[in-house]
Design a protein around this motif. Sequence first.
Motif, PDB file in Angstrom:
ATOM      1  N   ILE A 111       0.831  -1.201   0.000  1.00  0.00           N
ATOM      2  CA  ILE A 111       0.000   0.000   0.000  1.00  0.00           C
ATOM      3  C   ILE A 111       0.866   1.251   0.000  1.00  0.00           C
ATOM      4  CG2 ILE A 111      -1.720   1.292   1.281  1.00  0.00           C
ATOM      5  CD1 ILE A 111      -2.798  -1.203  -0.072  1.00  0.00           C
ATOM      6  N   GLY A 112       1.895   1.285   0.863  1.00  0.00           N
ATOM      7  CA  GLY A 112       2.756   2.464   0.907  1.00  0.00           C
ATOM      8  C   GLY A 112       3.477   2.712  -0.400  1.00  0.00           C
ATOM      9  N   ALA A 113       4.045   1.661  -0.979  1.00  0.00           N
ATOM     10  CA  ALA A 113       4.745   1.819  -2.257  1.00  0.00           C
ATOM     11  C   ALA A 113       3.785   2.197  -3.375  1.00  0.00           C
ATOM     12  CB  ALA A 113       5.481   0.526  -2.605  1.00  0.00           C
ATOM     13  N   ALA A 114       2.569   1.646  -3.342  1.00  0.00           N
ATOM     14  CA  ALA A 114       1.585   1.950  -4.394  1.00  0.00           C
ATOM     15  C   ALA A 114       1.209   3.429  -4.394  1.00  0.00           C
ATOM     16  CB  ALA A 114       0.344   1.076  -4.212  1.00  0.00           C
ATOM     17  N   LEU A 200      10.730   1.375  -9.211  1.00  0.00           N
ATOM     18  CA  LEU A 200      10.552   0.436 -10.315  1.00  0.00           C
ATOM     19  C   LEU A 200       9.206   0.646 -10.997  1.00  0.00           C
ATOM     20  CD1 LEU A 200      11.289  -2.144 -11.941  1.00  0.00           C
ATOM     21  CD2 LEU A 200      10.273  -3.456 -10.074  1.00  0.00           C
ATOM     22  N   TYR A 201       8.136   0.729 -10.210  1.00  0.00           N
ATOM     23  CA  TYR A 201       6.796   0.814 -10.785  1.00  0.00           C
ATOM     24  C   TYR A 201       6.484   2.217 -11.305  1.00  0.00           C
ATOM     25  CZ  TYR A 201       5.591  -3.853  -9.158  1.00  0.00           C
ATOM     26  OH  TYR A 201       5.547  -5.221  -8.970  1.00  0.00           O
ATOM     27  N   ALA A 202       6.956   3.263 -10.612  1.00  0.00           N
ATOM     28  CA  ALA A 202       6.670   4.630 -11.046  1.00  0.00           C
ATOM     29  C   ALA A 202       7.237   4.895 -12.435  1.00  0.00           C
ATOM     30  CB  ALA A 202       7.249   5.626 -10.044  1.00  0.00           C
ATOM     31  N   ALA A 203       8.361   4.260 -12.740  1.00  0.00           N
ATOM     32  CA  ALA A 203       8.963   4.449 -14.059  1.00  0.00           C
ATOM     33  C   ALA A 203       8.013   3.978 -15.164  1.00  0.00           C
ATOM     34  CB  ALA A 203      10.282   3.683 -14.125  1.00  0.00           C
ATOM     35  N   GLY A 204       7.441   2.795 -14.989  1.00  0.00           N
ATOM     36  CA  GLY A 204       6.501   2.290 -15.984  1.00  0.00           C
ATOM     37  C   GLY A 204       5.229   3.125 -16.071  1.00  0.00           C
ATOM     38  N   TYR A 205       4.748   3.596 -14.934  1.00  0.00           N
ATOM     39  CA  TYR A 205       3.533   4.409 -14.922  1.00  0.00           C
ATOM     40  C   TYR A 205       3.778   5.762 -15.578  1.00  0.00           C
ATOM     41  CZ  TYR A 205       0.909   1.180 -12.001  1.00  0.00           C
ATOM     42  OH  TYR A 205       0.232   0.081 -11.534  1.00  0.00           O
ATOM     43  N   ALA A 206       4.968   6.325 -15.400  1.00  0.00           N
ATOM     44  CA  ALA A 206       5.283   7.601 -16.042  1.00  0.00           C
ATOM     45  C   ALA A 206       5.277   7.457 -17.562  1.00  0.00           C
ATOM     46  CB  ALA A 206       6.643   8.100 -15.551  1.00  0.00           C
ATOM     47  N   ARG A 207       5.875   6.401 -18.060  1.00  0.00           N
ATOM     48  CA  ARG A 207       5.913   6.186 -19.505  1.00  0.00           C
ATOM     49  C   ARG A 207       4.506   5.941 -20.058  1.00  0.00           C
ATOM     50  NH1 ARG A 207      10.899   4.405 -21.604  1.00  0.00           N
ATOM     51  NH2 ARG A 207       9.877   2.824 -22.871  1.00  0.00           N
ATOM     52  N   ILE A 251      -3.432  -1.781 -15.054  1.00  0.00           N
ATOM     53  CA  ILE A 251      -2.165  -2.342 -14.591  1.00  0.00           C
ATOM     54  C   ILE A 251      -1.969  -2.085 -13.102  1.00  0.00           C
ATOM     55  CG2 ILE A 251      -1.128  -2.087 -16.869  1.00  0.00           C
ATOM     56  CD1 ILE A 251       0.513   0.246 -15.720  1.00  0.00           C
ATOM     57  N   PHE A 252      -2.581  -1.021 -12.561  1.00  0.00           N
ATOM     58  CA  PHE A 252      -2.458  -0.776 -11.127  1.00  0.00           C
ATOM     59  C   PHE A 252      -3.135  -1.889 -10.338  1.00  0.00           C
ATOM     60  CE2 PHE A 252      -4.228   0.999  -7.169  1.00  0.00           C
ATOM     61  CZ  PHE A 252      -3.044   1.349  -6.538  1.00  0.00           C
ATOM     62  N   GLY A 253      -4.307  -2.316 -10.797  1.00  0.00           N
ATOM     63  CA  GLY A 253      -4.984  -3.418 -10.113  1.00  0.00           C
ATOM     64  C   GLY A 253      -4.159  -4.692 -10.149  1.00  0.00           C
ATOM     65  N   LEU A 254      -3.571  -4.991 -11.301  1.00  0.00           N
ATOM     66  CA  LEU A 254      -2.736  -6.192 -11.416  1.00  0.00           C
ATOM     67  C   LEU A 254      -1.487  -6.096 -10.549  1.00  0.00           C
ATOM     68  CD1 LEU A 254      -2.970  -6.803 -15.271  1.00  0.00           C
ATOM     69  CD2 LEU A 254      -4.074  -8.133 -13.476  1.00  0.00           C
ATOM     70  N   ASP A 255      -0.821  -4.936 -10.603  1.00  0.00           N
ATOM     71  CA  ASP A 255       0.415  -4.772  -9.831  1.00  0.00           C
ATOM     72  C   ASP A 255       0.144  -4.847  -8.335  1.00  0.00           C
ATOM     73  OD1 ASP A 255       1.860  -4.484 -12.137  1.00  0.00           O
ATOM     74  OD2 ASP A 255       1.829  -2.295 -12.124  1.00  0.00           O
ATOM     75  N   LEU A 256      -0.905  -4.168  -7.881  1.00  0.00           N
ATOM     76  CA  LEU A 256      -1.213  -4.177  -6.453  1.00  0.00           C
ATOM     77  C   LEU A 256      -1.632  -5.564  -5.999  1.00  0.00           C
ATOM     78  CD1 LEU A 256      -1.465  -2.545  -3.872  1.00  0.00           C
ATOM     79  CD2 LEU A 256      -3.817  -1.997  -4.506  1.00  0.00           C
ATOM     80  N   GLY A 257      -2.410  -6.266  -6.815  1.00  0.00           N
ATOM     81  CA  GLY A 257      -2.804  -7.621  -6.454  1.00  0.00           C
ATOM     82  C   GLY A 257      -1.614  -8.555  -6.339  1.00  0.00           C
ATOM     83  N   LEU A 258      -0.669  -8.434  -7.276  1.00  0.00           N
ATOM     84  CA  LEU A 258       0.528  -9.266  -7.219  1.00  0.00           C
ATOM     85  C   LEU A 258       1.376  -8.945  -5.996  1.00  0.00           C
ATOM     86  CD1 LEU A 258       1.566  -9.242 -10.993  1.00  0.00           C
ATOM     87  CD2 LEU A 258       0.705 -11.191  -9.688  1.00  0.00           C
ATOM     88  N   LEU A 259       1.497  -7.664  -5.660  1.00  0.00           N
ATOM     89  CA  LEU A 259       2.302  -7.281  -4.504  1.00  0.00           C
ATOM     90  C   LEU A 259       1.658  -7.739  -3.197  1.00  0.00           C
ATOM     91  CD1 LEU A 259       3.630  -3.702  -5.309  1.00  0.00           C
ATOM     92  CD2 LEU A 259       4.888  -5.839  -5.231  1.00  0.00           C
TER      93      LEU A 259
END
Length: 323
Positions: A111-114, A200-207, A251-259
């Motif tokens: 949650i904090g990283a997200a 790591l994740y912010a980089a993909g979200y920025a692009r 992708i946020f739902g997928l990433d958060l679910g995996l984490l």
Amino acid sequence: MLSIVSIITFAIFFLVPRLAGATSEDLAARYVGRTASAEQVKVAAEKLGFNDPLVVQYGRFAKGIVAGADYDYGPGVEHCPAPCFGYSFLTRLPVWPDLLDRLPVTVSLAIGAALIWVIAGVATGVLSALRRGSFFDRAAMGIALAGVSLPIFFTGIVSLVVFSYGLHITAPGNTYTPFLDNPATWAYNLLLPWITLAFLYAAGYARLTRAGMLETMGEDYIRTARAKGLPERVVVAKHGLRGALTPILTIFGLDLGLLLGGAVLTESTYSLPGMGKYAIDAIGHQDLPQVMGVTLVAAFFVVFANLVVDLLYAVVDPRVRLV
């Protein structure tokens, strides 16, 4: 979907070994230990039902998750309350309470990283799209490319060396304080793992945000909004960004679910006692029930996150609302 995942998980751990030549006694030996005699292993295989057809074994496995199960290891019958993922080979304790003990660590990390990566990634992507071709755009996308390319175990170790052991401004690894005990210490101990994971994740979200904003800001309804005299911040935030948020939300739902199912590399790098490190330790000890438990819990979070994302589509993008 969860039923399909449970079938596949059961097949991987029970059907595949049989196809590879494993017998019922080979499976039972994991439960009774290596010091057991051949007769004890044979009796355990019969009591645990490994001689039954695989369909019956799966039904017993699924029933244990929903209603609990009874395990007969030899000396006596032990009841495993629902949701029952079995007993650990190593500790002889139920797997589910172990997962519950480690779940707050993983949830805190995820949650904090997200929050950090969504805010930083989306904001950077929007600014890059609005300043296309500028120095900020080139620098931000260069950093984003580095963030996507560098693995967690590298950036995590470098961050520990620089910020924890060098500058002493963040807590070292292997420290976790429950939120209710001390919220300030909880946040301080997780600050570096949050930033490392978010990088790591912010980089993909920025692009992704930049690409979506560049496409959305060229639409006809954006020109219409500007022609009406709306302020630029309203055009960007209300009309442009909302149209670009749909793939980001997916992708946020997928990433958060995996984490939530276990941030394996981050927890291992920082020695955090979460579900990811629990899974790594279970694989190292070949603790089958623990591995199955983590797999099914991770699948639940991924499926649940997808459900929430589907419900939020209509909130973010009015074009998908049902009339």
